[in-house]
Design an enzyme around this catalytic site. Structure first.
Site: not given
Ligand SMILES: *Cc1c(COP(=O)(O)O)cnc(C)c1O
Length: 384
Positions: A50, A103, A175, A200
């Site tokens: 961890r 998001y 982000d 993503k």
């Molecule tokens: C998918 C996404 C998240 C969250 O990420 P997870 O891996 O699904 O927890 C945050 N910000 C954006 C822009 C996203 O597309």
């Protein structure tokens, strides 16, 4: 590695061959603990996983190199990364400013998990500098930026927001999931910390969940590392390795995602079935100039508003064959979604609600003529 170009760093940072066997790919350290040479005699600093795992370490080195950061931390999901960051920096009574198309999961984390713990959120039109200045107050600790945004691909000026926020002593978190570091480098534009859902584009193959934080300097690294260790939403070794593997092709994938999305946006603009095309690569997009300045290409995400209204949008999303109807984005395969009932169902009826005639495309890297043919046959089906 910092003197190398992006595509080179993506392949080599943190990826030294295994010193024992010469394996070109560092092994996946699928282990929960490490043997000690006498009490406290740690090898390379590793004890319990961890706290640290060599496969995660090599991903973190790679991530920091991608964004030009001082350090990076990798988590089990994008939201786990966001949660660790927000709970490290914010205390009850603190305030955060977000855009009105953040998001949906970030909004849910703030409004339903952190609000009960005393964190206040103000939602604004982030591209409006006056609204931003007016929203910042003495308790404000963070401005949270997403550009391009989801799903309407709004663009905001990271450098300008950083200037306004920093003048008030407020941190800027970006982000960068939609652009990826291949197309946009927020730290170089003045942001303090970058967040990713590595699920993503960084992973890129729709086969792993993950999240990351990349820090522009050392200020918050220790306290967020503690949060990662103490709360424990770390990425597992196999997940870290899959993400590392995906990142190696990021530069070439993003080029093709962008080229395909641009071609589809230009095609869609000519079709009367769409009343609006949201893609920052189009000259008519309100954020086109800023995007051209702060991004090296316009990315693989685009949204389309159907002239036929909500029913046409829903039917269109259900009529494609190559574009698979699914949540998520950023994989090599093309996806289509109907945000108001899928990704953005949780913000229906709030100020973040998405127009009900909009479909969102995550344009993959298949041959673009097949993708356009698929969209054309779907239009044929809904008009028939
Ligand atoms: C998918 C996404 C998240 C969250 O990420 P997870 O891996 O699904 O927890 C945050 N910000 C954006 C822009 C996203 O597309």
């Amino acid at each position: 590695m910092s003197d190398r170009a992006f595509a080179t760093r993506a392949i080599h940072a943190g990826q030294a061959p295994d010193p024992t066997t010469g394996a070109i790919i560092p092994p996946i350290y699928q282990s929960s603990t490490h043997v000690q040479d006498g009490v406290g005699g740690l090898r390379d600093g590793y004890e319990y996983n961890r706290a640290g795992n060599p496969t995660r370490s090599s991903l973190q080195t790679q991530l920091a190199a991608l964004e030009g950061g001082a350090a990076a931390l990798s988590f089990a999901s994008g939201l786990a990364a966001e949660d660790a960051l927000l709970r490290s920096i914010l205390r009850p009574g603190d305030h955060i400013v977000i855009g009105n198309d953040v998001y949906g999961g970030t909004y849910r984390l703030l409004s339903r998990v952190l609000a009960p713990w005393g964190i206040e959120t103000t939602t604004i039109e982030l591209g409006d500098a006056d609204q931003l200045r007016a929203a910042i107050r003495p308790e404000t600790k963070i401005v949270w930026v997403e550009t391009p945004s989801n799903p309407l691909l709004k663009i905001v000026d990271i450098a300008q927001i950083a200037e306004i926020a920093h003048a008030a002593g407020v941190l800027v978190v970006v982000d960068n999931t939609f652009a990826s570091p291949a197309l946009q480098q927020p730290l170089a534009l003045g942001a303090d910390i970058v967040v990713h859902s590595t699920t993503k584009y960084l992973g890129g193959h729709s086969d792993v969940l993950g999240g990351a934080l990349i820090f522009g300097d050392e200020r918050f690294v220790e306290q967020v590392t503690f949060q990662q260790f103490a709360v424990g939403a770390v990425s597992a070794p196999m997940d870290a390795w899959l993400t590392t593997r995906g990142i190696k092709t990021l530069a070439v994938r993003m080029r093709q995602h962008s080229e395909n999305a641009q071609a589809i946006a230009e095609w869609a603009q000519q079709r009367p079935e769409f009343e609006a095309v949201y893609y920052p690569g189009l000259a008519g997009h309100p954020g086109h100039e800023i995007a051209a300045r702060q991004m090296s290409a316009f990315g693989g995400m685009l949204s389309l508003a159907l002239s036929g209204g909500p029913e046409a949008a829903r039917a269109f999303a259900e009529s494609t064959e190559l574009f698979q109807l699914a949540e998520s984005l950023g994989g090599v395969e093309s996806l289509i979604g109907y945000p108001s009932d899928m990704t953005h169902a949780s913000v229906r009826g709030t100020e973040l609600a998405v127009p009900e005639n909009v479909v969102r495309l995550s344009v993959g890297i298949e041959d673009v003529s097949d993708l356009i043919a698929d969209l054309e046959q779907a239009l044929g089906r809904i008009s028939g």
